[in-house]
Design a protein around this motif. Structure first.
Motif, PDB file in Angstrom:
ATOM      1  N   THR A   1       0.843  -1.187   0.000  1.00 60.86           N
ATOM      2  CA  THR A   1       0.000   0.000   0.000  1.00 60.86           C
ATOM      3  C   THR A   1       0.883   1.243   0.000  1.00 60.86           C
ATOM      4  O   THR A   1       1.773   1.378   0.842  1.00 60.86           O
ATOM      5  N   ASP A   2       0.661   2.123  -0.951  1.00 57.92           N
ATOM      6  CA  ASP A   2       1.436   3.364  -1.059  1.00 57.92           C
ATOM      7  C   ASP A   2       1.080   4.260   0.127  1.00 57.92           C
ATOM      8  O   ASP A   2      -0.034   4.793   0.222  1.00 57.92           O
ATOM      9  N   GLN A   3       2.039   4.445   1.022  1.00 61.70           N
ATOM     10  CA  GLN A   3       1.773   5.212   2.238  1.00 61.70           C
ATOM     11  C   GLN A   3       1.562   6.698   1.963  1.00 61.70           C
ATOM     12  O   GLN A   3       1.012   7.414   2.801  1.00 61.70           O
ATOM     13  N   MET A   4       1.946   7.167   0.776  1.00 64.06           N
ATOM     14  CA  MET A   4       1.717   8.567   0.425  1.00 64.06           C
ATOM     15  C   MET A   4       0.264   8.812   0.011  1.00 64.06           C
ATOM     16  O   MET A   4      -0.174   9.955  -0.083  1.00 64.06           O
TER      17      MET A   4
ATOM     18  N   GLU B   1      -3.158  10.271  10.041  1.00 65.19           N
ATOM     19  CA  GLU B   1      -3.722  10.590  11.357  1.00 65.19           C
ATOM     20  C   GLU B   1      -2.539  10.909  12.272  1.00 65.19           C
ATOM     21  O   GLU B   1      -1.744  10.025  12.584  1.00 65.19           O
ATOM     22  N   LYS B   2      -2.444  12.146  12.680  1.00 67.99           N
ATOM     23  CA  LYS B   2      -1.277  12.594  13.435  1.00 67.99           C
ATOM     24  C   LYS B   2      -1.196  11.934  14.810  1.00 67.99           C
ATOM     25  O   LYS B   2      -2.203  11.736  15.485  1.00 67.99           O
ATOM     26  N   ILE B   3       0.020  11.611  15.206  1.00 71.79           N
ATOM     27  CA  ILE B   3       0.298  11.150  16.566  1.00 71.79           C
ATOM     28  C   ILE B   3       1.025  12.286  17.273  1.00 71.79           C
ATOM     29  O   ILE B   3       2.116  12.693  16.855  1.00 71.79           O
ATOM     30  N   ASP B   4       0.421  12.807  18.303  1.00 72.80           N
ATOM     31  CA  ASP B   4       0.986  13.961  19.005  1.00 72.80           C
ATOM     32  C   ASP B   4       2.187  13.564  19.867  1.00 72.80           C
ATOM     33  O   ASP B   4       2.329  12.422  20.291  1.00 72.80           O
TER      34      ASP B   4
ATOM     35  N   LYS C   1      -0.156   4.850  10.945  1.00 75.54           N
ATOM     36  CA  LYS C   1       1.032   4.216  10.360  1.00 75.54           C
ATOM     37  C   LYS C   1       1.567   5.045   9.200  1.00 75.54           C
ATOM     38  O   LYS C   1       2.781   5.255   9.076  1.00 75.54           O
ATOM     39  N   ALA C   2       0.670   5.524   8.353  1.00 72.60           N
ATOM     40  CA  ALA C   2       1.094   6.382   7.233  1.00 72.60           C
ATOM     41  C   ALA C   2       1.787   7.638   7.750  1.00 72.60           C
ATOM     42  O   ALA C   2       2.809   8.075   7.193  1.00 72.60           O
ATOM     43  N   TYR C   3       1.247   8.226   8.816  1.00 74.74           N
ATOM     44  CA  TYR C   3       1.862   9.419   9.410  1.00 74.74           C
ATOM     45  C   TYR C   3       3.281   9.104   9.892  1.00 74.74           C
ATOM     46  O   TYR C   3       4.226   9.889   9.656  1.00 74.74           O
ATOM     47  N   LEU C   4       3.444   7.969  10.554  1.00 78.08           N
ATOM     48  CA  LEU C   4       4.761   7.594  11.069  1.00 78.08           C
ATOM     49  C   LEU C   4       5.768   7.412   9.934  1.00 78.08           C
ATOM     50  O   LEU C   4       6.897   7.903  10.002  1.00 78.08           O
TER      51      LEU C   4
END
Length: 368
Positions: free
Chosen positions: A177-180, A185-188, A259-262
């Motif tokens: 899966t293309d993470q871009m 979803e931001k992780i603060d 995960k995409a954010y990371l």
């Protein structure tokens, strides 16, 4: 028109669609169902998904569904006449077991196609009795199989070197899966720059080596995402406490968006597993153009290719030295490595994988 043929695809772990076998099966189901009407029109092949409770209709109306509940497994695995078992299982021309250790221990079709992901237990220092027990199960699967596929060249070579495998076989790489393209979803609370590990938290993933490595990288920060074995996870937390590390953070099990954010915001990705049949996180990180640091074990050099960096030794202090050296090298010309990573990731495509599986079905059903 030729007689209708039916293919049953045994889908696993669909409750966990963003990790491991669940992700694999979910991606197959989405794309196979999208092509089901065309497959029926062109080749008169009907697809039937074997699914857990609650998943009937989840992938549209162009495929049939059969729910596999505990009672159905129990009856089908009993030593009953085939005519009795067929009361509880559709008459099909081909069954696709999408992993090597199905709960279903019988097949009622002329063709049984098995996708083998790995025999990693040979590489994980397990006791001999456990290795023999798992090998017995693999041999049972191979006795039922008429055709095989493998998710990497390494996985095929590993199985062929250890078992009698006269079956027709193909290598069909997993997609990625293309993470871009995944909404973030931001992780603060994370620093602007961090090293990243995404994996199950169990001994074979070697996450403890990354934590110990951070003792020698006081100016770097490590984020660890994933869940797993409770005892191993406790040991990881105890390592952080023992060394009084303030540059390691656990974020637990993350959503697809987290995960995409990371991936998209990390400085570099680390995956030093002992054993993999594929190594999906490596390819995922590469879709975000991130430098990837891997072990040289099992399938990882095949999936990382020339685009990944590799540790010659899995010893924490030497890993830290390698990380510093190669990150400095990367910073001199990031664009070249980013292009290499993207090119490597593009080798792994879910649409291509599903096309290859469907073509394999067609070829099998056309055999005389």
């Amino acid at each position: 028109m030729t007689k209708e043929k039916k293919v049953a695809i045994y889908l696993y772990n669909l409750s966990n669609q963003y990790e491991g076998l669940g992700e694999f099966n979910h991606n197959l189901a989405i794309r196979m169902s999208a092509q089901a009407a065309e497959l029926k029109a062109k080749h008169n092949i009907k697809l039937c998904f074997l699914v857990p409770a609650g998943m009937t209709g989840a992938y549209g109306e162009d495929v049939e569904y059969l729910v596999l509940k505990k009672w159905r497994y129990r009856l089908l695995n009993e030593s009953l006449p085939r005519c009795i078992k067929h009361l509880f299982f559709p008459k099909v021309d081909l069954v696709h077991w999408t992993q090597q250790l199905p709960r279903l221990h019988t097949t009622l079709s002329p063709h049984t196609f098995v996708t083998i992901h790995d025999v990693n237990y040979f590489h994980n220092n397990l006791p001999e009795d456990k290795v023999k027990k798992r090998s017995k199960k693999i041999n049972r699967t191979l006795r039922h199989a008429t055709h095989l596929s493998f998710i990497s060249q390494f996985a095929q070579d590993d199985v062929v070197s250890r078992f009698n495998v006269p079956h027709p076989k193909r290598i069909i790489y997993n997609g990625v899966t293309d993470q871009m393209q995944v909404p973030q979803e931001k992780i603060d609370g994370l620093p602007n720059q961090y090293l990243l590990s995404v994996s199950g938290l169990d001994d074979k993933k070697n996450v403890h080596l990354l934590i110990e490595m951070m003792r020698f990288l006081p100016n770097e920060f490590l984020v660890i995402a994933g869940r797993g074995n409770s005892e191993y996870t406790k040991m990881l937390y105890s390592l952080v406490e023992r060394y009084q590390l303030t540059n390691v953070r656990f974020v637990g099990c993350v959503s697809a968006g987290e995960k995409a954010y990371l991936y998209r915001n990390c400085k570099a990705f680390f995956f030093v597993s002992k054993s993999e049949g594929f190594g999906l996180p490596v390819a995922e990180a590469m879709t975000a153009s991130k430098p990837v640091f891997c072990s040289k074990l099992t399938s990882l050099p095949e999936i990382g290719g020339d685009a990944a960096y590799y540790f010659d030794e899995l010893e924490p202090e030497k890993m830290a030295q390698t990380t510093q050296k190669l990150l400095a090298e990367y910073e001199k010309d990031p664009e070249t490595r980013q292009k290499m990573c993207l090119a490597q990731a593009q080798k792994f495509n879910w649409d291509k994988a599903v096309d290859e599986y469907l073509n394999y079905y067609i070829d099998i059903l056309q055999e005389k």
